[in-house]
Design an enzyme around this catalytic site. Structure first.
Site, short mmCIF file in Angstrom:
data_model
loop_
_atom_site.label_atom_id
_atom_site.label_comp_id
_atom_site.label_asym_id
_atom_site.label_seq_id
_atom_site.Cartn_x
_atom_site.Cartn_y
_atom_site.Cartn_z
CB ALA A 247 -0.89 -0.11 1.32
NE ARG A 248 1.25 5.53 -2.29
CZ ARG A 248 1.03 4.76 -3.39
NH1 ARG A 248 1.31 3.58 -3.36
NH2 ARG A 248 0.62 5.41 -4.48
CD GLU A 276 8.08 3.76 -2.05
OE1 GLU A 276 7.90 2.60 -2.51
OE2 GLU A 276 7.23 4.81 -2.35
CG HIS A 295 6.42 1.66 -5.52
ND1 HIS A 295 6.15 2.61 -4.71
CD2 HIS A 295 5.30 1.47 -6.03
CE1 HIS A 295 5.00 2.97 -4.75
NE2 HIS A 295 4.41 2.30 -5.67
#
Length: 337
Positions: A247-248, A276, A295
């Site tokens: 997700a994040r 990130e 990612h």
């Protein structure tokens, strides 16, 4: 909507051939008036050169790299009827004035959910088989005993906890159905009746974290979900549990997670982190109980054609006088990514 509306691309040009390979582009150009080789740049000062083209534009196909459509841009496009976004979130794409003008907005988030869910399923299955730990053992020992039984691995009856019934979360639920998992769900917008229809058991987050073998995160990043899985939640997880995050990174207290991972008590599959990417000094790069990926769970490579195809299909619906299938409701912004 005219029979052949005027359409423009507004995205980073490097994505265009991946989003619209020849067969998808041909389907698009058969529907509308569009220059397949023209991508407008809406960033100042280049936006000034785009105004002439915007004057007659009825539909914008946007994507990664498209800046927010400012009021000036909207004023330059008085005929604009729809914005078809080939990416996921459209939260910052239009100012409030854009929504007030009744511009239709569509997102390809549903198409982008598919590869994320596939990645998640693969990681859940591998985690349940103990692949990550046993890979490290094999690498260190350079051999194994043929026929040795590993009593702590296997996916029969393993409990999987899903945090969030987003588009991705719901697709993960579908993909898990053929397997012998117990699936728990935490989502404040899903009641027990809907959870039952989905085939999962709705539980509080505290219960999900404390009782799941594998926890997979699929909630949106909003102020309400910042560090949703905090230090106490991580501490409550079972010894040996695996956390999967596609997700994040902001949904998890990264410092608390790093401490649990360094201790070896938990394992993790992290396609997203906070920050990130992680700094080069992060210990997570070297830990045998952590699988970091850059990612990649979302759409990449040949998966991008799905995102372009969504835009084409939405155009077909518009021209047929039908409602957009993937229309975004501005009123849902408080609970979506």
């Amino acid at each position: 909507m005219p029979e052949r509306p005027s359409v423009l691309f507004a995205l980073e040009s490097r994505y265009l051939p991946l989003l619209f390979p020849p067969e998808v582009m041909a389907r698009l150009t058969a529907l509308v008036d569009i220059d397949a080789g023209t991508v407008i740049d809406l960033r100042p000062p280049a936006a000034a050169a785009a105004r002439r083209l915007l004057a007659d534009t009825e539909v914008l196909i946007t994507g990664w790299g498209c800046p927010p459509l400012s009021v000036d841009v909207l004023d330059a496009a008085p005929k604009l009827r729809a914005v078809l976004h080939t990416g996921g979130s459209v939260k910052h794409l239009l100012p409030p004035e854009g929504w007030e003008r009744g511009v239709l907005v569509s997102s390809a988030a549903a198409a982008n959910a598919l590869p994320v869910a596939e990645y998640t399923l693969g990681m859940i299955l591998l985690a349940g088989k103990g692949v990550f730990e046993l890979r490290e053992r094999l690498r260190a020992e350079r051999g194994f005993v043929l026929g040795e039984i590993h009593p702590d691995i296997g996916n029969v009856g393993r409990r999987v906890g899903l945090v969030g019934a987003s588009k991705i979360g719901r697709r993960v639920i579908e993909l898990l159905r053929p397997f012998d998992f117990q699936v728990l769900l935490h989502d404040p917008y899903v009641d027990r009746a809907e959870a039952a229809r989905l085939g999962v058991r709705q539980v509080p987050l505290t219960t999900l974290l404390a009782t799941s073998d594998i926890v997979s995160v699929h909630a949106p990043a909003t102020p309400a979900t910042h560090h949703l899985i905090d230090r106490a939640g991580l501490a409550s997880m079972r010894d040996g549990a695996v956390l999967v995050n596609t997700a994040r990174g902001s949904l998890i207290d990264h410092d608390a997670l790093a401490a649990e991972l360094v201790s070896g008590r938990l394992s993790a599959v992290l396609d997203v982190t906070e920050p990130e990417p992680l700094p080069a000094s992060s210990p997570l790069y070297e830990l045998p109980n952590v699988l970091l990926t850059p990612h990649i769970a979302g759409s990449h490579g040949n998966e991008l054609r799905r995102l372009g195809l969504i835009a084409v299909e939405e155009l077909e619906r518009l021209l047929a006088g039908h409602a957009l299938r993937y229309r975004v409701d501005h009123g849902d912004f408080h609970r979506v990514a």
